[in-house]
Design a protein around this motif. Structure first.
Motif, PDB file in Angstrom:
ATOM      1  N   PHE A  12      29.879 -15.587 -11.668  1.00 14.16           N
ATOM      2  CA  PHE A  12      28.796 -14.635 -10.941  1.00 14.16           C
ATOM      3  C   PHE A  12      29.584 -13.200 -11.170  1.00 14.16           C
ATOM      4  N   GLU A  13      28.794 -12.145 -11.680  1.00 19.47           N
ATOM      5  CA  GLU A  13      29.323 -10.840 -11.993  1.00 19.47           C
ATOM      6  C   GLU A  13      28.580 -10.036 -10.771  1.00 19.47           C
ATOM      7  N   ILE A  14      29.124  -9.233  -9.892  1.00 18.61           N
ATOM      8  CA  ILE A  14      28.489  -8.371  -9.127  1.00 18.61           C
ATOM      9  C   ILE A  14      28.047  -7.098  -9.836  1.00 18.61           C
ATOM     10  N   ARG A  15      26.665  -6.784  -9.489  1.00 24.35           N
ATOM     11  CA  ARG A  15      26.322  -5.629 -10.224  1.00 24.35           C
ATOM     12  C   ARG A  15      25.427  -4.637  -9.235  1.00 24.35           C
ATOM     13  N   GLY A  16      25.948  -4.868  -7.892  1.00 21.90           N
ATOM     14  CA  GLY A  16      25.350  -3.629  -7.034  1.00 21.90           C
ATOM     15  C   GLY A  16      25.253  -4.273  -5.821  1.00 21.90           C
ATOM     16  N   LEU A  17      25.179  -3.354  -4.735  1.00 21.63           N
ATOM     17  CA  LEU A  17      24.911  -3.878  -3.353  1.00 21.63           C
ATOM     18  C   LEU A  17      23.586  -3.396  -3.048  1.00 21.63           C
ATOM     19  N   ILE A  18      22.818  -4.619  -2.405  1.00 24.19           N
ATOM     20  CA  ILE A  18      21.366  -4.260  -2.063  1.00 24.19           C
ATOM     21  C   ILE A  18      21.021  -4.520  -0.859  1.00 24.19           C
ATOM     22  N   PRO A  75       0.800  -1.154  -0.012  1.00 28.37           N
ATOM     23  CA  PRO A  75       0.013  -0.088  -0.043  1.00 28.37           C
ATOM     24  C   PRO A  75       0.926   1.319  -0.069  1.00 28.37           C
ATOM     25  N   ILE A  76       1.763   1.343  -0.980  1.00 26.69           N
ATOM     26  CA  ILE A  76       2.716   2.564  -1.026  1.00 26.69           C
ATOM     27  C   ILE A  76       3.089   2.873  -2.521  1.00 26.69           C
ATOM     28  N   SER A  77       3.774   3.871  -2.499  1.00 29.60           N
ATOM     29  CA  SER A  77       3.975   4.071  -4.043  1.00 29.60           C
ATOM     30  C   SER A  77       5.694   4.433  -4.181  1.00 29.60           C
ATOM     31  N   ALA A  78       6.333   4.437  -3.165  1.00 25.89           N
ATOM     32  CA  ALA A  78       7.988   4.783  -2.909  1.00 25.89           C
ATOM     33  C   ALA A  78       8.878   3.515  -3.183  1.00 25.89           C
ATOM     34  N   ALA A  79      10.038   3.916  -3.626  1.00 26.14           N
ATOM     35  CA  ALA A  79      10.857   2.787  -4.054  1.00 26.14           C
ATOM     36  C   ALA A  79      11.954   2.654  -2.781  1.00 26.14           C
ATOM     37  N   ALA A  80      12.428   1.524  -2.635  1.00 26.09           N
ATOM     38  CA  ALA A  80      13.140   1.249  -1.747  1.00 26.09           C
ATOM     39  C   ALA A  80      14.496   2.108  -1.917  1.00 26.09           C
ATOM     40  N   PRO A  81      15.283   2.332  -0.673  1.00 28.63           N
ATOM     41  CA  PRO A  81      16.444   3.337  -0.921  1.00 28.63           C
ATOM     42  C   PRO A  81      17.748   2.459  -1.265  1.00 28.63           C
ATOM     43  N   THR A  82      18.495   3.172  -1.838  1.00 29.98           N
ATOM     44  CA  THR A  82      19.928   2.670  -2.466  1.00 29.98           C
ATOM     45  C   THR A  82      20.917   2.400  -1.258  1.00 29.98           C
ATOM     46  N   VAL A  83      21.772   1.643  -1.591  1.00 27.38           N
ATOM     47  CA  VAL A  83      22.834   0.963  -0.387  1.00 27.38           C
ATOM     48  C   VAL A  83      24.237   1.269  -0.887  1.00 27.38           C
ATOM     49  N   SER A  84      24.990   1.714   0.127  1.00 29.68           N
ATOM     50  CA  SER A  84      26.418   1.911  -0.438  1.00 29.68           C
ATOM     51  C   SER A  84      27.195   1.283   0.893  1.00 29.68           C
ATOM     52  N   HIS A  85      28.410   0.838   0.751  1.00 25.48           N
ATOM     53  CA  HIS A  85      29.454   0.438   1.903  1.00 25.48           C
ATOM     54  C   HIS A  85      30.845   0.728   1.455  1.00 25.48           C
ATOM     55  N   GLY A 131      25.233  -6.441  10.018  1.00 22.69           N
ATOM     56  CA  GLY A 131      26.250  -6.285  10.832  1.00 22.69           C
ATOM     57  C   GLY A 131      27.409  -7.358  10.321  1.00 22.69           C
ATOM     58  N   PHE A 132      26.858  -8.400   9.756  1.00 21.40           N
ATOM     59  CA  PHE A 132      27.626  -9.704   9.457  1.00 21.40           C
ATOM     60  C   PHE A 132      27.594 -10.108   8.061  1.00 21.40           C
ATOM     61  N   GLY A 133      27.058  -9.280   7.369  1.00 25.24           N
ATOM     62  CA  GLY A 133      26.991  -9.874   5.863  1.00 25.24           C
ATOM     63  C   GLY A 133      26.553  -8.828   4.908  1.00 25.24           C
ATOM     64  N   MET A 134      26.969  -9.078   3.800  1.00 23.53           N
ATOM     65  CA  MET A 134      26.507  -7.963   2.620  1.00 23.53           C
ATOM     66  C   MET A 134      25.693  -8.903   1.563  1.00 23.53           C
ATOM     67  N   VAL A 135      24.727  -8.317   0.837  1.00 25.76           N
ATOM     68  CA  VAL A 135      24.227  -9.074  -0.220  1.00 25.76           C
ATOM     69  C   VAL A 135      24.088  -8.074  -1.372  1.00 25.76           C
ATOM     70  N   TYR A 136      24.557  -8.723  -2.409  1.00 27.37           N
ATOM     71  CA  TYR A 136      24.594  -8.298  -3.771  1.00 27.37           C
ATOM     72  C   TYR A 136      23.685  -8.727  -4.724  1.00 27.37           C
ATOM     73  N   ARG A 137      23.484  -7.758  -5.857  1.00 27.16           N
ATOM     74  CA  ARG A 137      22.654  -8.136  -6.994  1.00 27.16           C
ATOM     75  C   ARG A 137      23.766  -8.601  -7.756  1.00 27.16           C
ATOM     76  N   ALA A 138      23.544  -9.995  -8.653  1.00 27.50           N
ATOM     77  CA  ALA A 138      24.745 -10.614  -9.214  1.00 27.50           C
ATOM     78  C   ALA A 138      24.163 -11.193 -10.618  1.00 27.50           C
ATOM     79  N   TYR A 139      24.722 -11.328 -11.407  1.00 23.35           N
ATOM     80  CA  TYR A 139      24.291 -11.991 -12.882  1.00 23.35           C
ATOM     81  C   TYR A 139      25.280 -13.426 -12.959  1.00 23.35           C
ATOM     82  N   ASP A 140      24.253 -14.438 -13.144  1.00 19.27           N
ATOM     83  CA  ASP A 140      24.965 -15.785 -13.356  1.00 19.27           C
ATOM     84  C   ASP A 140      25.205 -15.999 -14.871  1.00 19.27           C
ATOM     85  N   HIS A 141      26.503 -15.889 -15.315  1.00 17.13           N
ATOM     86  CA  HIS A 141      26.855 -15.870 -16.687  1.00 17.13           C
ATOM     87  C   HIS A 141      26.650 -17.259 -17.084  1.00 17.13           C
ATOM     88  N   SER A 142      26.523 -18.562 -16.181  1.00 16.16           N
ATOM     89  CA  SER A 142      26.423 -19.741 -16.739  1.00 16.16           C
ATOM     90  C   SER A 142      24.768 -20.054 -17.155  1.00 16.16           C
TER      91      SER A 142
END
Length: 239
Positions: free
Chosen positions: A28-34, A5-15, A38-49
């Motif tokens: 796998f090719e990293i294409r951005g931090l999402i 029930p919203i119309s806004a987008a999620a904020p971008t992330v950087s570190h 405190g214990f991990g980072m999650v990235y958007r990636a592309y599986d070339h295989s």
């Protein structure tokens, strides 16, 4: 599908310690931090295989370790942190193995995981949407009871599968309930690495979320055990 029930987008992330866009981890090719925790980072990636988008979670406890010169390898900040770092790493791998055993539309799937570069990675589906915490911040009004019931039914189903498998989540909170653009809500981050690190290194970071964790997560005594009730208390606090 549960519409937001919203119309806004999620904020971008950087570190500062995130992998750079274009970095290759095998196929796998990293294409951005999402996401950053405190214990991990999650990235958007592309599986070339397999030619598909995926998400990759990297074990990166930022209070204990950093990335030297923007490279792939992770190193602990001090030698005193090494034992705690390694314990968290083992728990991260154990979490991946555990997730790979469970099948439920509201539990994160793990396609594969591996250890490399002094850390570990797990590959998961790329879910599109935002967390309940982000959604609530964008809402002009509180969600309706009917909307909440749909979300809660999915989360309770995921917890039921975990609890039947003698596993606990330990970190049910608004930022770990992910609302997909298409598909049911997904319960994120089982917190296995967080619990292991917290046992030996409470000075580095909190091992629980204030306002959501029950008393047994504050207590060191074995006389206050954790169990399915721990997750249900946290879910009630979310509501």
């Amino acid at each position: 599908m549960i519409e937001l029930p919203i119309s806004a987008a999620a904020p971008t992330v950087s570190h500062v310690d995130a992998l750079a866009d274009g970095t290759r981890l095998g196929e796998f090719e990293i294409r951005g931090l999402i996401g950053v925790g405190g214990f991990g980072m999650v990235y958007r990636a592309y599986d070339h295989s397999l030619q598909r988008d995926v998400a990759i979670k990297e074990y990166m406890p930022t209070a204990l370790a950093g990335r030297a010169d923007g490279g792939l390898h992770i190193s602990v900040r001090t030698s005193n942190d090494n034992e705690t770092f390694q314990k968290g790493l083992r728990s991260f791998v154990a979490e991946a193995r555990m997730l790979a055993k469970f099948e439920h539309p509201s539990l994160v799937r793990v396609f594969r995981f591996w250890e490399a570069n002094d850390t570990a990675y797990m590959v998961m589906p790329l879910y599109r949407g935002m967390t309940l915490k982000q959604a609530r911040q964008c809402m002009r009004l509180p969600p309706t009871e009917a909307w909440l019931r749909k979300v809660l039914w999915c989360v309770l189903g995921a917890l039921k599968v975990l609890h039947r498998g003698t596993a606990l989540h330990r970190d049910v909170s608004p930022d770990n309930i992910f609302l997909q653009d298409t598909g049911p809500p997904v319960l994120l981050d089982l917190g296995a690495a967080r619990l292991a690190i917290g046992d030996n290194a409470k000075q580095h970071t909190a091992i629980l979320k204030v306002n959501y964790a029950p008393i047994e997560q504050y207590a060191d005594s074995q006389g206050v055990p954790q169990g399915p009730w721990t997750d249900l208390y946290a879910l009630a606090a979310v509501v």
